[in-house]
Design a protein around this motif. Structure first.
Motif, PDB file in Angstrom:
ATOM      1  N   LEU A 221       0.833  -1.204   0.000  1.00 42.59           N
ATOM      2  CA  LEU A 221       0.000   0.000   0.000  1.00 42.59           C
ATOM      3  C   LEU A 221       0.868   1.255   0.000  1.00 42.59           C
ATOM      4  CD1 LEU A 221      -2.774  -0.800   2.649  1.00 42.59           C
ATOM      5  CD2 LEU A 221      -3.039  -0.741   0.176  1.00 42.59           C
ATOM      6  N   THR A 222       0.383   2.279  -0.694  1.00 41.23           N
ATOM      7  CA  THR A 222       1.058   3.568  -0.630  1.00 41.23           C
ATOM      8  C   THR A 222       0.722   4.237   0.708  1.00 41.23           C
ATOM      9  OG1 THR A 222      -0.792   4.780  -1.619  1.00 41.23           O
ATOM     10  CG2 THR A 222       0.846   3.827  -3.125  1.00 41.23           C
ATOM     11  N   GLU A 223       1.463   5.277   1.011  1.00 42.45           N
ATOM     12  CA  GLU A 223       1.239   5.987   2.271  1.00 42.45           C
ATOM     13  C   GLU A 223      -0.169   6.580   2.315  1.00 42.45           C
ATOM     14  OE1 GLU A 223       4.020   8.864   5.057  1.00 42.45           O
ATOM     15  OE2 GLU A 223       3.886   9.286   2.912  1.00 42.45           O
ATOM     16  N   LEU A 224      -0.628   7.106   1.173  1.00 48.95           N
ATOM     17  CA  LEU A 224      -1.961   7.708   1.103  1.00 48.95           C
ATOM     18  C   LEU A 224      -3.051   6.648   1.253  1.00 48.95           C
ATOM     19  CD1 LEU A 224      -3.768  10.153   0.632  1.00 48.95           C
ATOM     20  CD2 LEU A 224      -3.569   9.750  -1.842  1.00 48.95           C
ATOM     21  N   GLU A 225      -2.878   5.499   0.591  1.00 55.72           N
ATOM     22  CA  GLU A 225      -3.867   4.415   0.680  1.00 55.72           C
ATOM     23  C   GLU A 225      -3.970   3.886   2.111  1.00 55.72           C
ATOM     24  OE1 GLU A 225      -3.529   2.481  -3.815  1.00 55.72           O
ATOM     25  OE2 GLU A 225      -2.193   1.793  -2.208  1.00 55.72           O
ATOM     26  N   ARG A 226      -2.839   3.756   2.763  1.00 54.42           N
ATOM     27  CA  ARG A 226      -2.840   3.262   4.144  1.00 54.42           C
ATOM     28  C   ARG A 226      -3.537   4.257   5.080  1.00 54.42           C
ATOM     29  NH1 ARG A 226      -0.527  -0.873   6.428  1.00 54.42           N
ATOM     30  NH2 ARG A 226       0.595  -1.323   4.495  1.00 54.42           N
TER      31      ARG A 226
END
Length: 382
Positions: A221-226
């Motif tokens: 996961l990307t930081e934004l998705e997480r």
């Protein structure tokens, strides 16, 4: 004649009181009550019997029937009350692991959410139980829309990190304890009511929590998705906890105890990190200093006779160093500063102290002294 009427009225009043204590009468209660009325009817008929022997027999029979039936009904009610207490105690024991897991997670979510709201001066605190969760949902959706990756400031980014950082083990424990409950057995054994069962069997929120946890287990996961998934998980779990505490009174009671501690903690944050840096507080100090200066201007003899205390000397040195941009002098004064001296703390957060407080070592000393990260006071809103 009057005595018999009083006796009959007393019997009817006792029956009425007993009936009032029975919320859901079963057939056994109904049979006992019918017998009571038969006994009362015999007593009424005895009033019209002329033969003294027959009257005595009727009175004795009616009184015996009513008395024995009342005693039986009373014992049944006592037994039912004792059984209800046992069931309630067993229910608490059975649901205690879930209650503990809910309590721990609730504290984590509520602290993260409300500490952010207090520091940002957004509005009132969110504390459970709540009837209307519309405002809560709007807040979480707004937080979920934050473009986390586009934020350049590490200070701002850390706010969102603090807001969304909760160990997933807390969420997993609540869901695990909930899914382990034998719902059908509980309602069959009358440990929970049919209404409680119907409310507990709504799995939409739990399924959504599980979906979020499965996504968060993905390491790619990307930081934004997480961030977005975590905020959504907090939102859904908050609503689920609200449902649980509204179903069970003993859960609600435990949450209320936590709420008192949380409110006290939030009040401290507001005072130390918001109010002390507010225009209102600074204005009060300015007005006080102005009034004091005017007073001594009118009474110079008092000012001359007054010796400057060590605290006043220290305050003057810090104030002069701020205006002069003398970082070293402020560093030397810091060990002597009383952390309860809010005036010095406030002056260090004024816009005039902006340049000297850029020094990293000075910011570290500020954190060690006051226990909070340095924050420049906001300019007065227009």
């Amino acid at each position: 004649m009057k005595r018999k009427r009083k006796r009959n009225n007393g019997i009817f009043s006792k029956v009425k009181k007993l009936l009032a204590t029975v919320k859901k009468p079963n057939w056994e209660y109904i049979a006992i009550i019918v017998i009571i009325f038969i006994g009362v009817a015999v007593l009424v008929i005895s009033y019209f019997i002329c033969d003294s022997d027959a009257k005595n027999i009727a009175v004795g029979l009616g009184t015996g029937v009513v008395t024995s039936a009342l005693v039986t009904l009373y014992l049944e009610l006592i037994s039912s009350k004792i059984e209800k207490r046992k069931v309630e105690k067993f229910k608490r024991m059975l649901l205690n692991p879930l209650n503990d897991a809910v309590d721990k997670l609730y504290v984590q979510i509520v602290l993260n959410v409300n500490e952010y709201r207090v520091r940002e001066e957004i509005g009132s605190s969110f504390l459970l139980p709540m009837k209307d969760t519309k405002e809560v949902s709007e807040f979480f959706k707004k937080m979920q829309e934050v473009d986390f990756e586009s934020i350049d400031s590490e200070e701002i980014k850390s706010k969102y990190d603090d807001f969304s950082t909760i160990s997933l083990s807390f969420f997993k424990e609540v869901i695990s304890q909930y899914e382990a409950l034998p719902f059908e057995s509980l309602v069959i054994e009358k440990i929970i009511t049919q209404d409680e069962y119907d409310q507990l069997k709504h799995f939409e929120l739990v399924n959504e929590c599980n979906r979020c946890l499965n996504i968060l287990n993905n390491m790619d996961l990307t930081e934004l998705e997480r961030y977005k998934t975590t905020v959504h998980l907090m939102h859904v779990m908050f609503l689920f906890i609200n449902r649980l505490v509204r179903i069970f009174d003993f859960m609600s009671s435990k949450i209320e105890i936590e709420n008192k501690r949380i409110k006290s903690h939030l009040d401290d944050i507001y005072y130390n990190e918001v109010y002390l840096f507010s225009d209102e507080y600074i204005q009060q100090w300015e007005e006080r200093a102005k009034a004091e200066a005017e007073y001594y201007a009118e009474h110079p003899e008092l000012y001359e006779d007054t010796e400057e205390s060590e605290e006043d000397i220290l305050h003057r040195k810090v104030n002069e160093a701020i205006w002069a941009g003398d970082v070293q002098t402020i560093k030397e004064c810091f060990p002597k500063i009383d952390r309860n001296n809010k005036q010095i703390q406030s002056e260090l957060t004024w816009s005039v102290a902006k340049d000297v407080m850029k020094d990293k070592e000075l910011r570290k000393l500020y954190y060690q002294k006051y226990g909070v990260k340095y924050k420049l006071r906001r300019e007065k809103r227009k």
